[in-house]
Structures are given as C-alpha cells and as structure tokens.
Write a protein that holds these residues in place. Structure first.
Motif, PDB file in Angstrom:
ATOM      1  N   LEU A 194      36.664 -27.732  10.278  1.00 28.80           N
ATOM      2  CA  LEU A 194      36.633 -29.075  10.852  1.00 28.80           C
ATOM      3  C   LEU A 194      36.993 -30.122   9.795  1.00 28.80           C
ATOM      4  O   LEU A 194      37.680 -31.108  10.082  1.00 28.80           O
ATOM      5  N   ALA A 195      36.521 -29.914   8.562  1.00 29.29           N
ATOM      6  CA  ALA A 195      36.865 -30.846   7.490  1.00 29.29           C
ATOM      7  C   ALA A 195      38.377 -30.878   7.272  1.00 29.29           C
ATOM      8  O   ALA A 195      38.967 -31.948   7.101  1.00 29.29           O
ATOM      9  N   ARG A 196      39.015 -29.709   7.279  1.00 33.81           N
ATOM     10  CA  ARG A 196      40.481 -29.662   7.108  1.00 33.81           C
ATOM     11  C   ARG A 196      41.173 -30.396   8.264  1.00 33.81           C
ATOM     12  O   ARG A 196      42.170 -31.100   8.052  1.00 33.81           O
ATOM     13  N   ARG A 197      40.657 -30.229   9.463  1.00 36.37           N
ATOM     14  CA  ARG A 197      41.234 -30.934  10.597  1.00 36.37           C
ATOM     15  C   ARG A 197      41.108 -32.443  10.417  1.00 36.37           C
ATOM     16  O   ARG A 197      42.057 -33.199  10.678  1.00 36.37           O
ATOM     17  N   ASN A 198      39.939 -32.879   9.928  1.00 32.05           N
ATOM     18  CA  ASN A 198      39.736 -34.311   9.711  1.00 32.05           C
ATOM     19  C   ASN A 198      40.640 -34.856   8.615  1.00 32.05           C
ATOM     20  O   ASN A 198      41.160 -35.965   8.716  1.00 32.05           O
ATOM     21  N   VAL A 199      40.839 -34.067   7.567  1.00 40.41           N
ATOM     22  CA  VAL A 199      41.761 -34.479   6.504  1.00 40.41           C
ATOM     23  C   VAL A 199      43.157 -34.690   7.079  1.00 40.41           C
ATOM     24  O   VAL A 199      43.813 -35.708   6.827  1.00 40.41           O
ATOM     25  N   ALA A 200      43.613 -33.713   7.873  1.00 42.19           N
ATOM     26  CA  ALA A 200      44.962 -33.791   8.424  1.00 42.19           C
ATOM     27  C   ALA A 200      45.118 -34.948   9.402  1.00 42.19           C
ATOM     28  O   ALA A 200      46.103 -35.698   9.344  1.00 42.19           O
ATOM     29  N   GLU A 201      44.152 -35.123  10.309  1.00 40.40           N
ATOM     30  CA  GLU A 201      44.290 -36.152  11.340  1.00 40.40           C
ATOM     31  C   GLU A 201      44.194 -37.569  10.772  1.00 40.40           C
ATOM     32  O   GLU A 201      44.658 -38.519  11.393  1.00 40.40           O
ATOM     33  N   ASN A 202      43.582 -37.694   9.600  1.00 40.94           N
ATOM     34  CA  ASN A 202      43.516 -39.010   8.965  1.00 40.94           C
ATOM     35  C   ASN A 202      44.639 -39.220   7.953  1.00 40.94           C
ATOM     36  O   ASN A 202      44.661 -40.232   7.248  1.00 40.94           O
ATOM     37  N   GLY A 203      45.573 -38.260   7.891  1.00 44.96           N
ATOM     38  CA  GLY A 203      46.735 -38.409   7.016  1.00 44.96           C
ATOM     39  C   GLY A 203      46.393 -38.423   5.542  1.00 44.96           C
ATOM     40  O   GLY A 203      47.065 -39.096   4.754  1.00 44.96           O
ATOM     41  N   LEU A 204      45.374 -37.648   5.144  1.00 44.70           N
ATOM     42  CA  LEU A 204      44.900 -37.676   3.763  1.00 44.70           C
ATOM     43  C   LEU A 204      45.174 -36.374   3.024  1.00 44.70           C
ATOM     44  O   LEU A 204      44.593 -36.123   1.963  1.00 44.70           O
ATOM     45  N   GLY A 205      46.056 -35.566   3.558  1.00 45.20           N
ATOM     46  CA  GLY A 205      46.287 -34.240   2.989  1.00 45.20           C
ATOM     47  C   GLY A 205      46.830 -34.235   1.582  1.00 45.20           C
ATOM     48  O   GLY A 205      46.660 -33.256   0.847  1.00 45.20           O
ATOM     49  N   THR A 206      47.479 -35.314   1.147  1.00 40.45           N
ATOM     50  CA  THR A 206      48.020 -35.333  -0.221  1.00 40.45           C
ATOM     51  C   THR A 206      46.957 -35.672  -1.254  1.00 40.45           C
ATOM     52  O   THR A 206      47.171 -35.452  -2.446  1.00 40.45           O
ATOM     53  N   ARG A 207      45.810 -36.207  -0.807  1.00 38.91           N
ATOM     54  CA  ARG A 207      44.782 -36.621  -1.769  1.00 38.91           C
ATOM     55  C   ARG A 207      43.445 -35.925  -1.599  1.00 38.91           C
ATOM     56  O   ARG A 207      42.568 -36.055  -2.450  1.00 38.91           O
ATOM     57  N   VAL A 208      43.258 -35.202  -0.498  1.00 37.85           N
ATOM     58  CA  VAL A 208      41.961 -34.584  -0.215  1.00 37.85           C
ATOM     59  C   VAL A 208      42.138 -33.085  -0.047  1.00 37.85           C
ATOM     60  O   VAL A 208      42.985 -32.631   0.728  1.00 37.85           O
ATOM     61  N   ASP A 209      41.330 -32.320  -0.757  1.00 38.92           N
ATOM     62  CA  ASP A 209      41.376 -30.859  -0.725  1.00 38.92           C
ATOM     63  C   ASP A 209      40.021 -30.340  -0.258  1.00 38.92           C
ATOM     64  O   ASP A 209      38.980 -30.893  -0.620  1.00 38.92           O
ATOM     65  N   VAL A 210      40.019 -29.288   0.547  1.00 36.65           N
ATOM     66  CA  VAL A 210      38.792 -28.658   1.027  1.00 36.65           C
ATOM     67  C   VAL A 210      38.660 -27.287   0.383  1.00 36.65           C
ATOM     68  O   VAL A 210      39.589 -26.480   0.431  1.00 36.65           O
ATOM     69  N   ARG A 211      37.502 -27.037  -0.227  1.00 40.46           N
ATOM     70  CA  ARG A 211      37.255 -25.751  -0.862  1.00 40.46           C
ATOM     71  C   ARG A 211      35.972 -25.157  -0.320  1.00 40.46           C
ATOM     72  O   ARG A 211      34.948 -25.838  -0.226  1.00 40.46           O
ATOM     73  N   GLU A 212      36.041 -23.888   0.037  1.00 41.72           N
ATOM     74  CA  GLU A 212      34.866 -23.185   0.543  1.00 41.72           C
ATOM     75  C   GLU A 212      34.139 -22.550  -0.627  1.00 41.72           C
ATOM     76  O   GLU A 212      34.652 -21.637  -1.278  1.00 41.72           O
ATOM     77  N   ALA A 213      32.937 -23.026  -0.900  1.00 48.83           N
ATOM     78  CA  ALA A 213      32.145 -22.523  -2.014  1.00 48.83           C
ATOM     79  C   ALA A 213      30.672 -22.770  -1.738  1.00 48.83           C
ATOM     80  O   ALA A 213      30.305 -23.747  -1.083  1.00 48.83           O
ATOM     81  N   ASP A 214      29.828 -21.888  -2.257  1.00 45.65           N
ATOM     82  CA  ASP A 214      28.378 -22.012  -2.145  1.00 45.65           C
ATOM     83  C   ASP A 214      27.872 -22.743  -3.385  1.00 45.65           C
ATOM     84  O   ASP A 214      27.998 -22.243  -4.509  1.00 45.65           O
ATOM     85  N   ILE A 215      27.303 -23.914  -3.199  1.00 44.58           N
ATOM     86  CA  ILE A 215      26.833 -24.716  -4.317  1.00 44.58           C
ATOM     87  C   ILE A 215      25.727 -24.010  -5.089  1.00 44.58           C
ATOM     88  O   ILE A 215      25.555 -24.228  -6.290  1.00 44.58           O
ATOM     89  N   LEU A 216      24.976 -23.137  -4.421  1.00 45.20           N
ATOM     90  CA  LEU A 216      23.865 -22.436  -5.062  1.00 45.20           C
ATOM     91  C   LEU A 216      24.284 -21.113  -5.701  1.00 45.20           C
ATOM     92  O   LEU A 216      23.451 -20.432  -6.300  1.00 45.20           O
ATOM     93  N   ALA A 217      25.568 -20.766  -5.603  1.00 46.33           N
ATOM     94  CA  ALA A 217      26.049 -19.499  -6.159  1.00 46.33           C
ATOM     95  C   ALA A 217      26.156 -19.578  -7.680  1.00 46.33           C
ATOM     96  O   ALA A 217      26.244 -20.669  -8.255  1.00 46.33           O
ATOM     97  N   PRO A 218      26.162 -18.422  -8.367  1.00 43.63           N
ATOM     98  CA  PRO A 218      26.376 -18.427  -9.819  1.00 43.63           C
ATOM     99  C   PRO A 218      27.706 -19.072 -10.185  1.00 43.63           C
ATOM    100  O   PRO A 218      28.639 -19.118  -9.373  1.00 43.63           O
ATOM    101  N   ALA A 219      27.785 -19.556 -11.420  1.00 40.76           N
ATOM    102  CA  ALA A 219      28.956 -20.302 -11.862  1.00 40.76           C
ATOM    103  C   ALA A 219      30.248 -19.521 -11.689  1.00 40.76           C
ATOM    104  O   ALA A 219      31.285 -20.079 -11.301  1.00 40.76           O
ATOM    105  N   GLY A 220      30.224 -18.213 -11.971  1.00 43.42           N
ATOM    106  CA  GLY A 220      31.436 -17.414 -11.853  1.00 43.42           C
ATOM    107  C   GLY A 220      31.999 -17.415 -10.445  1.00 43.42           C
ATOM    108  O   GLY A 220      33.226 -17.503 -10.264  1.00 43.42           O
ATOM    109  N   LEU A 221      31.121 -17.336  -9.453  1.00 49.93           N
ATOM    110  CA  LEU A 221      31.580 -17.350  -8.061  1.00 49.93           C
ATOM    111  C   LEU A 221      32.100 -18.736  -7.686  1.00 49.93           C
ATOM    112  O   LEU A 221      33.080 -18.852  -6.949  1.00 49.93           O
ATOM    113  N   ARG A 222      31.466 -19.774  -8.184  1.00 45.28           N
ATOM    114  CA  ARG A 222      31.962 -21.131  -7.907  1.00 45.28           C
ATOM    115  C   ARG A 222      33.341 -21.340  -8.535  1.00 45.28           C
ATOM    116  O   ARG A 222      34.227 -21.941  -7.939  1.00 45.28           O
ATOM    117  N   ARG A 223      33.522 -20.838  -9.749  1.00 41.54           N
ATOM    118  CA  ARG A 223      34.827 -20.966 -10.410  1.00 41.54           C
ATOM    119  C   ARG A 223      35.896 -20.235  -9.603  1.00 41.54           C
ATOM    120  O   ARG A 223      37.012 -20.737  -9.424  1.00 41.54           O
TER     121      ARG A 223
END
Length: 256
Positions: free
Chosen positions: A81-110
């Motif tokens: 849904l976030a990617r859809r919102n980025v696209a529909e608001n014409g912000l694809g050149t400045r906004v990136d969506v990344r799937e990551a668990d904030i509570l995961a170990p650093a290696g997995l976040r990297r």
C-alpha cells in the motif's frame, strides 16, 4: 487485506493515502503530527521507521520538495500500500519503500537495505503497548501495529540511533504515560532532547508526547509549550488546523 475503495485526502488535499479498511490500523492525527514535527532541509534524507502505509514520510516529501524519503515497513501488505501511495502521489523519484523488521539484528536490516549512519532525520511511531499488559486486537494487522514484546522499545530506539547519522534528528510520538520508558530507551544515544506534550483540550491531561533529539549530543532536555489539538467547542485550534494542512512544524527548529 483490501484497501478502502477511495483514498483519504490529507494535508489539505495535497496527499492521497490508500489505507486498510475500517477496523484495521489506520493512520491519523498521530501520524500527521509526526510528519509535521520538523521542516526537512534541502536534500535531507528522512527515514520513516515503521511506516505502515507511508503517511509520515510522504507528508515530509510533500512538505519539502527536495528531501528524499525511505519508508521502512515490515508487513508486506502495508508495504505494498505504501508503494501504491508513493506512485499515486507522483513521488517515486524521491521516496523508496523497504521491507525490513526494525527489531531484527543489524545484519538482517543491512540485507534489507537499511544502512547505518545515513539519515538526517529519523521519524518513528513505535507500537504503543507491550505484550502481556493489554488485550490485543483480534485484527492481526492492528495488533502488530499497536503492540510488541516487553522490552522492545529499547531495541526500536537503538535501531533509530543506528540509522541516524551523527548529529541527525530523531522525531518520536508516543503515549504521554510512556514518557519515562521513552527517555530510558533513548538513553545516551540522543541528547539536546526537546519534549512537547500534546493535549486533546487545554483543560485535559496530555495524551501524547512529541520527543526530538540529536544523535550524539550531550545537550540538556528542554520542555516546550504544549500543543493543544481542540478548543473548548471541539474545533481544531489554529495551530492544530495548520499542522493538519501540512503547514508549520510542531517542534521548534533544532540545528541539524
């Protein structure tokens, strides 16, 4: 999860936001306040940790047309849904969506593309409730958005510090009764803290806190005047109305 048929119009109609259906977790005033805490500088990199459908980060992108934004969300359906919102608001050149668990170990976040010491501004709205201290919502998405395991707030704020560059800003919104837990979790990672209580009305106790800090600073804490959302008749106060239009900044400007 199916989004509502029509997008919500926010920031005075400048932002179109598709969200999950009613009954699921949906972004509202908390996200608006977080997205309007600061006015990002030219070319600033803003990281929205726990972005859900993207309101906080997208508000920054709309308000600051030269900033870059990274939306970080763990749940694939919300990230979509976030990617859809980025696209529909014409912000694809400045906004990136990344799937990551904030509570995961650093290696997995990297591995998920969440680098260290990079963001000029980190904005976050952590889950408000700890497991075992409340009755979770029967709606899975709503439960995960509102709660996490006991002790996870410290891990969440540690990730915020990892993502922020030295001297970068943290912006956080939480329940007012979680102030002590927030200060404990921030620890020595951020200093020059600025705290602003948020009241539904002037004659009622605070319901939220806005907390800002600078990574690596040893400056003292400053208590700012309260932000009052509604007047005695239930109408938005002038400041609250302006913030909901995407104008102004909820926190006093601090150096970056």
């Amino acid at each position: 999860m199916r989004p509502a048929a029509e997008p919500d119009l926010l920031l005075g109609g400048r932002l179109r936001l598709h969200q999950p259906p009613r009954g699921a977790h949906r972004a509202g005033t908390d996200a608006v306040l977080l997205g309007t805490m600061f006015q990002p500088g030219d070319g600033a990199l803003v990281c929205d940790l726990g972005a859900s459908t993207g309101l906080v980060g997208l508000a920054c992108a709309v308000r600051a047309p030269t900033c870059r934004v990274v939306l970080v969300e763990r749940e694939p359906e919300l990230a979509a849904l976030a990617r859809r919102n980025v696209a529909e608001n014409g912000l694809g050149t400045r906004v990136d969506v990344r799937e990551a668990d904030i509570l995961a170990p650093a290696g997995l976040r990297r591995a998920a593309g969440l680098g260290a010491d990079a963001a000029d501004i980190v904005l976050t709205n952590p889950p408000f409730l700890e497991g075992g201290r409340h009755r979770p919502s029967p709606h899975g998405g709503k439960a995960s958005a509102h709660s996490f395991e006991a002790g996870s707030l410290e891990t969440w704020l540690r990730t915020c510090a990892d993502v922020a560059r030295p001297g970068g800003l943290l912006g956080l919104i939480h329940r007012a009764d979680a102030l002590r837990a927030c200060l404990d979790a921030v620890g020595n990672r951020f200093g020059a803290l600025r705290l602003r209580p948020v009241h539904a009305r002037a004659d009622r106790p605070a319901i939220r806190i806005l907390l800002a800090g600078i990574k690596g600073s040893r400056g003292p804490l400053t208590l700012l005047p309260p932000l009052v959302l509604q007047d005695g008749d239930g109408r938005l106060t002038p400041e609250s109305e302006a913030l909901h239009r995407g104008e102004g900044a909820a926190m006093e400007v601090v150096s970056q």
